[in-house]
Design an enzyme around this catalytic site. Structure first.
Site, PDB file in Angstrom:
ATOM      1  N   ASP A   1      86.577 139.458  85.647  1.00  0.00           N
ATOM      2  CA  ASP A   1      85.823 140.558  85.044  1.00  0.00           C
ATOM      3  C   ASP A   1      85.639 141.624  86.113  1.00  0.00           C
ATOM      4  O   ASP A   1      86.157 141.482  87.238  1.00  0.00           O
ATOM      5  CB  ASP A   1      84.469 140.066  84.482  1.00  0.00           C
TER       6      ASP A   1
ATOM      7  N   TRP B   1      82.841 138.443  67.999  1.00  0.00           N
ATOM      8  CA  TRP B   1      81.586 138.330  68.751  1.00  0.00           C
ATOM      9  C   TRP B   1      80.532 139.349  68.368  1.00  0.00           C
ATOM     10  O   TRP B   1      79.346 139.106  68.502  1.00  0.00           O
ATOM     11  CB  TRP B   1      81.857 138.409  70.261  1.00  0.00           C
TER      12      TRP B   1
ATOM     13  N   GLU C   1      85.728 145.644  74.784  1.00  0.00           N
ATOM     14  CA  GLU C   1      85.079 146.772  75.465  1.00  0.00           C
ATOM     15  C   GLU C   1      86.039 147.544  76.379  1.00  0.00           C
ATOM     16  O   GLU C   1      85.912 147.494  77.597  1.00  0.00           O
ATOM     17  CB  GLU C   1      83.876 146.250  76.257  1.00  0.00           C
TER      18      GLU C   1
ATOM     19  N   TYR D   1      75.148 133.723  71.410  1.00  0.00           N
ATOM     20  CA  TYR D   1      75.077 134.269  72.771  1.00  0.00           C
ATOM     21  C   TYR D   1      73.879 133.654  73.493  1.00  0.00           C
ATOM     22  O   TYR D   1      72.736 134.054  73.306  1.00  0.00           O
ATOM     23  CB  TYR D   1      75.011 135.800  72.719  1.00  0.00           C
TER      24      TYR D   1
ATOM     25  N   HIS E   1      87.667 145.504  81.649  1.00  0.00           N
ATOM     26  CA  HIS E   1      86.947 144.535  82.483  1.00  0.00           C
ATOM     27  C   HIS E   1      87.830 144.090  83.655  1.00  0.00           C
ATOM     28  O   HIS E   1      87.923 142.894  83.963  1.00  0.00           O
ATOM     29  CB  HIS E   1      86.507 143.318  81.653  1.00  0.00           C
TER      30      HIS E   1
HETATM   31  C1  ACM Z   1      81.774 140.410  74.976  1.00  0.00           C
HETATM   32  O1  ACM Z   1      80.616 140.011  74.825  1.00  0.00           O
HETATM   33  N1  ACM Z   1      82.025 141.508  75.681  1.00  0.00           N
HETATM   34  C2  ACM Z   1      82.904 139.697  74.418  1.00  0.00           C
END
Ligand code: ACM
Length: 363
Positions: free
Chosen positions: A69, A259, A193, A284, A130
């Site tokens: 990341d 997600w 993202e 989460y 990321h």
């Molecule tokens: C994520 O929570 N960015 C997959």
């Protein structure tokens, strides 16, 4: 007569015991996953072993290991040593250095450790976003060519991979080593993202889009990811990607991990793709679980164990056939705000039990 009755009773007892044992072990979904982000905070091989041990006790069969990341690259890649000499370390605000990574020998040990507990480790190499840590190690992977630092704050970063031949060669090389280490059929390639700012400003991207008749930047993301999906498919592997990967165009074999809610998974199932539900509203585990917990970030919602118990991966918006495309569920443990072992278990344990019950028929 008494003899006969005892034989019948014993047979019945054995049969009932076997039946209830089989029922207990019958599971609803073939994919029962738990994730761990080791980029934002690093956890040692020993802690990862304990994590795997715990998952095995709760009927989890996939451990999704988020290895790369922005804030740290955590997997040794022999061909690109700077990924771990540079990309695994960040300078914190107090000038201390934070980081770590897993050597290939340690990874092999963990893969075997998990296998012995019926758990497959799915590595995640996040593309095309990321990726600041990789770009800090090799600036030619980025769109600006500028030297950047491994970030020491949380968020979404504009530095993403450039869709150049050298980047694709790099990623194929990385995947060669990843496939050597991880026998898993599934490889997670991120896709979440991805700000398109640097692509919009980049001449190479404009040229590529014209050449390949790519009509927008979501399709360019699909083109990018497809290079790696096809490469891995030729090695007999199948890719999983986060929900955003369905926005542009999508390959039939891609498994969508939904997600932001169930939306992307529903869309995937409707078009015939398999999906794993990891809705952030239930799955989460970095989110606070009761008012006693500090809400670490504004975007988190309270997710109690009671709420997790109500999680249903299927959707009423799908018919029976489409629901069969939902192959399972996954819970995540992002670690921006989880820096200690004590907190790791606090975030994980109460909810893992409920999650496991929710996605298993009986327990
Ligand atoms: C994520 O929570 N960015 C997959």
């Amino acid at each position: 007569m008494i003899f006969h009755r005892s034989i019948i009773t014993t047979t019945l007892f054995i049969w009932i015991s076997f039946y209830s044992f089989a029922q207990q072990n019958e599971t609803k979904f073939s994919y029962r996953g738990m994730h761990l982000d080791v980029s934002r905070h690093f956890f040692s091989k020993e802690v990862v072993k304990q994590y795997i041990d715990t998952l095995s006790k709760y009927n989890i069969n996939y451990f999704h290991w988020h290895l790369t990341d922005d804030q740290g690259w955590r997997i040794e890649i022999k061909k690109y040593p700077r990924l771990t000499t540079i990309g695994a370390w960040r300078k914190e605000k107090n000038d201390s250095i934070y980081g770590g990574f897993y050597k290939q020998a340690e990874i092999k040990e963990l893969v075997a450790y998990a296998k012995a507990r019926d758990i497959t480790i799915i590595p995640e190499i996040d593309i095309p976003g990321h990726s600041s840590a990789a770009i800090a190690a090799y600036p030619w992977l980025g769109c600006t060519g500028q030297q950047i630092e491994v970030p020491n704050r949380w968020g979404i970063f504009n530095d993403i991979y450039l869709p150049s031949d050298s980047t694709f060669l790099f990623l194929r090389d990385v995947m060669d080593e990843v496939c050597e280490l991880f026998p898993s059929k599934f490889i997670h390639i991120g896709g979440d993202e991805v700000p398109k700012k640097q692509w919009r400003e980049n001449e190479l991207c404009k040229k590529l889009m014209k050449e390949k008749n790519i009509k927008n930047y979501e399709v360019l993301q699909h083109y990018f990811m497809r290079q790696i999906e096809d490469y891995l498919a030729a090695k007999g592997r199948r890719c999983i990607a986060w929900g955003e990967a369905i926005r542009g165009s999508v390959n039939d074999s891609l498994i969508i991990m939904s997600w932001r809610g169930k939306g992307a998974g529903i869309k995937a199932a409707k078009r015939g793709n398999e999906a794993v539900m990891a809705s952030r509203f239930y799955c989460y585990f970095d989110y606070p679980q009761s008012a006693k917990d500090k809400k670490a970030a504004w975007w988190m919602t309270y997710t109690s164990a009671k709420k997790v118990a109500k999680f249903k991966p299927e959707s009423k918006l799908l018919n029976t056939e489409q629901n069969k495309k939902i192959i399972g569920a996954e819970a995540t443990l992002w670690t921006e705000y989880v820096s200690t072992e004590r907190q790791l278990w606090h975030q994980l344990l109460p909810r893992l039990q409920k999650f496991s019950e929710a996605i298993s028929k009986s327990y």
